[in-house]
Scaffold this motif. Structure first.
Motif, PDB file in Angstrom:
ATOM      1  N   GLU A   1     -11.864  53.479  48.705  1.00 51.58           N
ATOM      2  CA  GLU A   1     -10.494  53.525  49.389  1.00 51.58           C
ATOM      3  C   GLU A   1     -10.431  52.029  49.957  1.00 51.58           C
ATOM      4  O   GLU A   1      -9.732  51.289  50.061  1.00 51.58           O
ATOM      5  CB  GLU A   1     -10.362  54.669  50.159  1.00 51.58           C
ATOM      6  CG  GLU A   1     -10.397  55.936  49.780  1.00 51.58           C
ATOM      7  CD  GLU A   1     -11.972  56.310  49.235  1.00 51.58           C
ATOM      8  OE1 GLU A   1     -12.673  56.018  50.110  1.00 51.58           O
ATOM      9  OE2 GLU A   1     -12.085  57.045  48.502  1.00 51.58           O
ATOM     10  N   LEU A   2     -11.746  51.563  50.827  1.00 51.75           N
ATOM     11  CA  LEU A   2     -11.681  50.426  51.282  1.00 51.75           C
ATOM     12  C   LEU A   2     -11.703  49.231  50.509  1.00 51.75           C
ATOM     13  O   LEU A   2     -11.017  48.185  50.701  1.00 51.75           O
ATOM     14  CB  LEU A   2     -12.973  50.260  52.485  1.00 51.75           C
ATOM     15  CG  LEU A   2     -13.013  49.291  53.370  1.00 51.75           C
ATOM     16  CD1 LEU A   2     -12.005  48.910  54.248  1.00 51.75           C
ATOM     17  CD2 LEU A   2     -14.559  49.299  53.855  1.00 51.75           C
ATOM     18  N   ALA A   3     -12.388  49.425  49.225  1.00 52.06           N
ATOM     19  CA  ALA A   3     -12.310  48.340  48.301  1.00 52.06           C
ATOM     20  C   ALA A   3     -10.950  48.312  47.757  1.00 52.06           C
ATOM     21  O   ALA A   3     -10.572  46.994  47.647  1.00 52.06           O
ATOM     22  CB  ALA A   3     -13.541  48.622  47.216  1.00 52.06           C
ATOM     23  N   ALA A   4     -10.252  49.439  47.573  1.00 50.59           N
ATOM     24  CA  ALA A   4      -8.997  49.215  46.819  1.00 50.59           C
ATOM     25  C   ALA A   4      -7.848  48.488  47.948  1.00 50.59           C
ATOM     26  O   ALA A   4      -7.078  47.783  47.567  1.00 50.59           O
ATOM     27  CB  ALA A   4      -8.522  50.389  46.611  1.00 50.59           C
ATOM     28  N   ALA A   5      -8.234  48.726  49.206  1.00 52.26           N
ATOM     29  CA  ALA A   5      -7.257  48.124  50.141  1.00 52.26           C
ATOM     30  C   ALA A   5      -7.611  46.654  50.486  1.00 52.26           C
ATOM     31  O   ALA A   5      -6.575  45.893  50.461  1.00 52.26           O
ATOM     32  CB  ALA A   5      -7.348  49.030  51.466  1.00 52.26           C
ATOM     33  N   HIS A   6      -8.479  46.269  50.410  1.00 51.16           N
ATOM     34  CA  HIS A   6      -9.233  44.922  50.539  1.00 51.16           C
ATOM     35  C   HIS A   6      -8.607  44.232  49.314  1.00 51.16           C
ATOM     36  O   HIS A   6      -8.022  43.097  49.529  1.00 51.16           O
ATOM     37  CB  HIS A   6     -10.705  44.780  50.595  1.00 51.16           C
ATOM     38  CG  HIS A   6     -11.150  43.532  50.362  1.00 51.16           C
ATOM     39  ND1 HIS A   6     -11.301  42.412  51.478  1.00 51.16           N
ATOM     40  CD2 HIS A   6     -11.562  42.742  49.304  1.00 51.16           C
ATOM     41  CE1 HIS A   6     -11.554  41.330  51.173  1.00 51.16           C
ATOM     42  NE2 HIS A   6     -11.841  41.444  49.742  1.00 51.16           N
ATOM     43  N   PHE A   7      -8.706  44.609  48.228  1.00 51.18           N
ATOM     44  CA  PHE A   7      -8.247  43.727  46.967  1.00 51.18           C
ATOM     45  C   PHE A   7      -6.856  43.699  46.879  1.00 51.18           C
ATOM     46  O   PHE A   7      -6.159  42.930  46.395  1.00 51.18           O
ATOM     47  CB  PHE A   7      -9.111  44.263  45.812  1.00 51.18           C
ATOM     48  CG  PHE A   7     -10.608  43.777  45.709  1.00 51.18           C
ATOM     49  CD1 PHE A   7     -11.136  42.339  45.918  1.00 51.18           C
ATOM     50  CD2 PHE A   7     -11.528  44.901  45.657  1.00 51.18           C
ATOM     51  CE1 PHE A   7     -12.470  42.063  45.716  1.00 51.18           C
ATOM     52  CE2 PHE A   7     -12.745  44.537  45.832  1.00 51.18           C
ATOM     53  CZ  PHE A   7     -13.199  43.196  45.937  1.00 51.18           C
ATOM     54  N   THR A   8      -6.362  44.860  47.159  1.00 47.19           N
ATOM     55  CA  THR A   8      -4.696  44.966  47.067  1.00 47.19           C
ATOM     56  C   THR A   8      -4.054  43.915  48.132  1.00 47.19           C
ATOM     57  O   THR A   8      -3.278  43.112  47.806  1.00 47.19           O
ATOM     58  CB  THR A   8      -4.124  46.249  47.387  1.00 47.19           C
ATOM     59  OG1 THR A   8      -4.664  47.232  46.353  1.00 47.19           O
ATOM     60  CG2 THR A   8      -2.783  46.180  47.680  1.00 47.19           C
ATOM     61  N   LYS A   9      -4.971  43.846  49.455  1.00 48.23           N
ATOM     62  CA  LYS A   9      -4.302  42.839  50.221  1.00 48.23           C
ATOM     63  C   LYS A   9      -4.824  41.453  49.980  1.00 48.23           C
ATOM     64  O   LYS A   9      -3.758  40.467  49.918  1.00 48.23           O
ATOM     65  CB  LYS A   9      -5.338  42.884  51.612  1.00 48.23           C
ATOM     66  CG  LYS A   9      -4.782  41.825  52.585  1.00 48.23           C
ATOM     67  CD  LYS A   9      -5.547  42.328  53.906  1.00 48.23           C
ATOM     68  CE  LYS A   9      -4.689  41.497  55.204  1.00 48.23           C
ATOM     69  NZ  LYS A   9      -5.431  41.815  56.431  1.00 48.23           N
TER      70      LYS A   9
END
Length: 132
Positions: free
Chosen positions: A14-22
């Motif tokens: 979830e943290l990785a997805a948020a990071h790469f989306t940003k």
């Protein structure tokens, strides 16, 4: 003994997805810009934020030259609010695109930085336009 890669565990998904989306909301790359230009479906303004002499020597097809120091709220009224600007400079050794992106963001304009700049564009094998 863990390797240098695994000594710090990977982030939760979830943290990785948020990071790469940003990251993708702030950046694009040479390939995506090239493919969009090639498709004719350009939905952004491409700004070369280097000086006029560098622009004349070679720039991305269809790019407009607006050096980062000349980006002002007054200058940007030529484009409707909500227009996305994609900015680039010489390459990874140059922070002109970061400066341009910051100026645009501070005046409330949507912006993405094209990572790699001219250097990345050439590395991908894409052609530049030159002023004649």
């Amino acid at each position: 003994m863990p390797s240098l890669v695994t000594e710090n565990p990977a982030a939760p998904s979830e943290l990785a997805a948020a990071h790469f989306t940003k990251r993708l909301s702030l950046e694009t790359d040479c390939w995506d810009v090239h493919e969009t230009l090639k498709s004719g479906a350009q939905d952004f303004i491409l700004l070369d934020v280097r000086g006029p002499a560098a622009f004349a020597r070679g720039h991305l097809p269809g790019a407009l030259n607006l050096p980062h120091g000349k980006i002002t709220e007054r200058r940007m009224v030529d484009w409707p609010d909500g227009t996305l600007f994609v900015v680039y400079c010489a390459g990874p050794h140059c922070n002109g695109a970061d400066r341009a992106a910051l100026r645009l963001a501070r005046i409330g304009r949507p912006v993405k930085l094209m990572i790699g700049g001219i250097t990345g564009w050439i590395d991908e094998g894409f052609a530049l336009e030159c002023e004649t």
